[in-house]
Design a protein around this motif. Structure first.
Motif, short mmCIF file in Angstrom:
data_model
loop_
_atom_site.label_atom_id
_atom_site.label_comp_id
_atom_site.label_asym_id
_atom_site.label_seq_id
_atom_site.Cartn_x
_atom_site.Cartn_y
_atom_site.Cartn_z
N LYS A 141 0.99 -1.20 -0.17
CA LYS A 141 -0.05 0.01 0.07
C LYS A 141 0.92 1.29 -0.12
CE LYS A 141 -3.92 -2.26 2.15
NZ LYS A 141 -4.73 -2.25 3.42
N ASP A 142 0.74 1.98 1.07
CA ASP A 142 1.79 3.07 1.12
C ASP A 142 3.12 2.75 1.96
OD1 ASP A 142 0.68 2.90 3.56
OD2 ASP A 142 0.50 4.97 3.82
N HIS A 143 3.24 1.53 2.24
CA HIS A 143 4.61 1.07 2.83
C HIS A 143 5.65 0.37 1.90
CE1 HIS A 143 2.32 -2.60 2.85
NE2 HIS A 143 1.41 -1.91 3.58
N VAL A 144 6.55 0.39 2.28
CA VAL A 144 7.67 -0.44 1.35
C VAL A 144 7.52 -1.92 1.56
CG1 VAL A 144 10.23 -0.72 0.99
CG2 VAL A 144 9.27 1.54 1.66
N TYR A 145 7.29 -2.44 2.66
CA TYR A 145 7.36 -3.96 2.99
C TYR A 145 6.18 -4.32 2.11
CZ TYR A 145 3.26 -3.45 6.24
OH TYR A 145 2.26 -3.34 6.81
N VAL A 146 6.32 -5.63 1.82
CA VAL A 146 5.25 -6.35 0.99
C VAL A 146 4.19 -7.19 2.09
CG1 VAL A 146 4.68 -8.49 -0.64
CG2 VAL A 146 6.62 -6.63 -0.82
N ASP A 147 3.25 -6.97 2.05
CA ASP A 147 1.87 -7.52 2.90
C ASP A 147 1.80 -9.09 2.50
OD1 ASP A 147 -0.33 -8.47 4.00
OD2 ASP A 147 -1.32 -6.42 3.98
N PRO A 148 2.12 -9.74 3.49
CA PRO A 148 2.27 -11.14 3.45
C PRO A 148 0.81 -11.79 3.06
CG PRO A 148 3.53 -10.66 5.14
CD PRO A 148 2.96 -9.45 4.75
#
Length: 385
Positions: A353-360
């Protein structure tokens, strides 16, 4: 770039492409018992996040048992064992037996702070009680079976700041209420942000988990653009406090709460036992009895991430876990080379979303979509196996 941290984060490399720097910092598990379904859910969730984010950022994974050995629940367990059992060889004990000893410790009267002091001093020098070394060795085997990245379970990884130094840093930030001069405790004071006082150190000098987390993360935080805190929902109040402190040091802090897994409708702490037949060792053995290693690794991730989801509404079901291991075997049979033009990184980036990490959860659920294409081998190998 992939980094496993000791005390510092990744530094920019001369001439390197400017990529976001991300630190994953999941809550640690006290090495005193078997890994329960709740533990497995958190570990698998973090592992997929770590491996899926690496193509998009410079990612570090900080998971130091050394830092949290200093808490009362660990030191107290060690002191209890030495006092009640004397010199014991723990090298051949099972996780279940060690867990039974831990349950007995939680039911016993607590030792005074003075009795824990020698253990706390030994921890700072890198010592680990043989009972926890035995647990960590067993856990290392489970990590290998599940294809989990090992962030240094058996390594000495001390925090970057001592307790006194971190309290000085908090004082400089105007976030510390220190009552030691009058025989009182030390509090984290974020009341100006609308958060309650939170005790960090008892009047007799014992630090809690939050104090240890601050020792570890305050010196690391300035080196990162994004800092991801993964924890279970029951710790949300403490992690709101931790987010506020670390945000003042520069990075954008993300809190990711992962719900515990109920057993027969009830969420119970591991300190109460109840894990017989339901811990990592037995679940892995049951799955491997019928399926190959890759199917077990993928099936565990499908079940604990996509099926159970981020909440805590669904009770654990061993039959459903095995059903998804079978489904994983079919997905692996269908897998082939990526046929669409986007790179693996581009495909992974869709699950942010608006973050760098990928949502598991978003990424893993995509494998189970009704109209999905056959899974690509590079995704499965790079993230799930």
């Amino acid at each position: 770039m992939t980094t496993t941290l000791s005390v510092a984060g990744p530094r920019p490399r001369p001439g390197a492409v400017d990529r976001p720097r991300v630190l994953l910092a999941p809550v640690t598990i006290t090495p005193s018992k078997p890994l329960t379904p709740s533990h497995l859910k958190g570990l698998l969730w973090t592992d997929v996040m770590y491996r899926a984010t690496r193509p998009l950022a410079d990612v570090a994974y900080r998971y130091s048992h050394t830092t949290y050995h200093a808490t009362e629940q660990t030191l107290g367990f060690w002191e209890f064992l030495d006092r009640s059992r004397g010199a014991t060889d723990y090298g051949d004990l099972t996780e279940e037996r060690i867990g039974e000893l831990y349950v007995a410790f939680r039911a016993a009267e607590r030792a005074p702070a003075q009795a824990l002091l020698p253990y706390a001093e030994a921890v700072e020098r890198g010592w680990v009680h043989p009972v926890s070394t035995r647990v960590l060795e067993l856990w290392s085997g489970h990590y290998a079976a599940l294809g989990l990245h090992d962030p240094g379970l058996l390594r000495h990884q001390p925090p970057g700041l001592g307790l006194a130094a971190v309290l000085d840093r908090l004082t400089a930030l105007g976030m510390c209420l220190d009552q030691r001069e009058v025989g009182g405790p030390v509090y984290l004071d974020l009341t100006r942000f609308g958060l309650p006082l939170r005790r960090l150190v008892t009047a007799d000098g014992r630090p809690n988990y939050l104090a240890c987390a601050l020792r570890e993360l305050i010196p690391l935080a300035p080196d990162f653009d994004e800092l991801v805190l993964l924890y279970d929902h029951e710790l949300d109040a403490d992690y709101q406090q931790l987010e506020r402190v670390l945000s003042a040091l520069g990075p954008r802090v993300r809190r990711v709460s992962v719900g515990r897994v109920p057993i027969e409708g009830r969420i119970r702490s591991a300190r109460q036992g109840g894990w017989r037949g339901l811990h990592a060792g037995t679940l892995i053995d049951a799955a491997r009895a019928e399926h190959h290693e890759d199917a077990v690794r993928l099936g565990m991730r499908l079940y604990f991430i996509a099926v159970l989801g981020p909440g805590w509404q669904q009770s654990f079901r061993s039959d459903l876990l095995l059903q998804y291991v079978r489904r994983a075997a079919r997905l692996l049979d269908e897998a082939g080379p990526a046929t669409d033009r986007p790179t693996l990184g581009d495909r992974l980036a869709r699950h942010r979303k608006d973050h760098v990490y990928v949502d598991p959860y978003r990424l893993t659920s995509h494998l189970l979509g009704r109209h999905r294409a056959a899974p690509a081998e590079d995704l499965l190998r790079g993230v799930f196996l």
